[in-house]
Design a protein around this motif. Sequence first.
Motif, short mmCIF file in Angstrom:
data_model
loop_
_atom_site.label_atom_id
_atom_site.label_comp_id
_atom_site.label_asym_id
_atom_site.label_seq_id
_atom_site.Cartn_x
_atom_site.Cartn_y
_atom_site.Cartn_z
N GLY A 102 1.27 11.96 -14.05
CA GLY A 102 1.42 11.73 -12.57
C GLY A 102 2.56 12.07 -12.02
O GLY A 102 3.59 12.03 -12.64
N SER A 104 4.39 12.37 -7.95
CA SER A 104 4.65 11.38 -6.83
C SER A 104 4.25 12.45 -5.76
O SER A 104 4.18 13.45 -5.76
CB SER A 104 5.96 10.70 -6.53
OG SER A 104 6.91 11.96 -6.58
N SER A 113 3.69 7.49 -16.79
CA SER A 113 2.46 8.16 -16.45
C SER A 113 2.19 9.01 -17.31
O SER A 113 0.82 9.41 -17.42
CB SER A 113 2.30 8.61 -15.04
OG SER A 113 2.99 9.93 -14.99
N ALA A 128 -7.64 6.53 -13.18
CA ALA A 128 -6.46 5.42 -13.62
C ALA A 128 -5.31 5.68 -12.81
O ALA A 128 -4.60 4.92 -12.26
CB ALA A 128 -6.39 5.00 -15.06
N LEU A 129 -4.79 6.94 -13.23
CA LEU A 129 -3.25 7.38 -12.68
C LEU A 129 -3.47 7.49 -11.18
O LEU A 129 -2.64 6.83 -10.51
CB LEU A 129 -2.81 8.75 -13.35
CG LEU A 129 -2.51 8.57 -14.74
CD1 LEU A 129 -2.14 9.87 -15.17
CD2 LEU A 129 -1.13 7.80 -14.76
N ALA A 131 -5.19 5.93 -9.10
CA ALA A 131 -5.35 4.47 -8.48
C ALA A 131 -4.09 3.91 -8.23
O ALA A 131 -3.97 3.10 -7.35
CB ALA A 131 -6.16 3.64 -9.33
N ARG A 132 -2.95 4.28 -8.97
CA ARG A 132 -1.76 3.89 -8.60
C ARG A 132 -1.13 4.16 -7.27
O ARG A 132 -1.24 5.70 -7.01
CB ARG A 132 -0.77 4.33 -9.66
CG ARG A 132 -0.98 3.82 -10.99
CD ARG A 132 -0.18 4.24 -12.22
NE ARG A 132 1.24 4.19 -12.01
CZ ARG A 132 1.99 4.40 -12.88
NH1 ARG A 132 1.74 4.53 -14.19
NH2 ARG A 132 3.48 4.30 -12.63
N PRO A 133 -0.51 3.43 -6.45
CA PRO A 133 0.03 3.88 -5.27
C PRO A 133 1.08 4.79 -5.24
O PRO A 133 1.35 5.75 -4.38
CB PRO A 133 0.54 2.47 -4.42
CG PRO A 133 0.75 1.62 -5.63
CD PRO A 133 -0.34 2.02 -6.81
N ASP A 134 1.74 5.03 -6.40
CA ASP A 134 2.97 5.99 -6.60
C ASP A 134 2.42 7.18 -7.12
O ASP A 134 3.40 8.13 -7.31
CB ASP A 134 4.21 5.26 -7.50
CG ASP A 134 3.50 4.95 -8.91
OD1 ASP A 134 2.21 4.62 -9.36
OD2 ASP A 134 4.42 4.75 -9.73
N VAL A 135 1.31 7.55 -7.34
CA VAL A 135 0.67 8.72 -8.14
C VAL A 135 -0.03 9.43 -6.91
O VAL A 135 -1.12 8.94 -6.68
CB VAL A 135 0.07 8.55 -9.18
CG1 VAL A 135 -0.76 9.82 -10.05
CG2 VAL A 135 0.79 7.94 -10.53
#
Length: 155
Positions: A102, A104, A113, A128-129, A131-135
Amino acid sequence: MSLRYIPVSSEEARRLRQGGSDAYGNAPERHISDGDGVPCRHCLGYVDAGEPYLIFAFRPFASLQPYAETGPVFMHAEECPMHDGASLPQILNSRANYLLRGYSEDERIVYGSGDVVDREEVEARAKALLARPDVASVHVRSTKYNCYQCRIVSA
């Protein structure tokens, strides 16, 4: 969540096919495919045996910073259709496993990640990655040679 697979753009492909310089300032090298694993980063398919292809240094980042990895990739030497972005690319449908990582919004690796996954797990891990706010995006690389395959974003 839907995924979008981002290949080398048609503009970049055209520029390189016309002899434009790669990420290291060199002209792409021209070779003939033996048909054994020559993945094109524009159509995200394979270069068939006997067809010409280019090898060039590619940096899939807009910014020059410590995480902006550069490496060798292949592409059809002749025009090919750019991958549609919506379907799982042919080059991600081999028996290999892949490194997913992942990044940013500012193109930095998001620590924690990175993961090696089997072909069947690529889409689930990318979702899944993302869905993370930092990816903001996921890069896919081969585990055998660490070659960049494509970038995945949320559609």
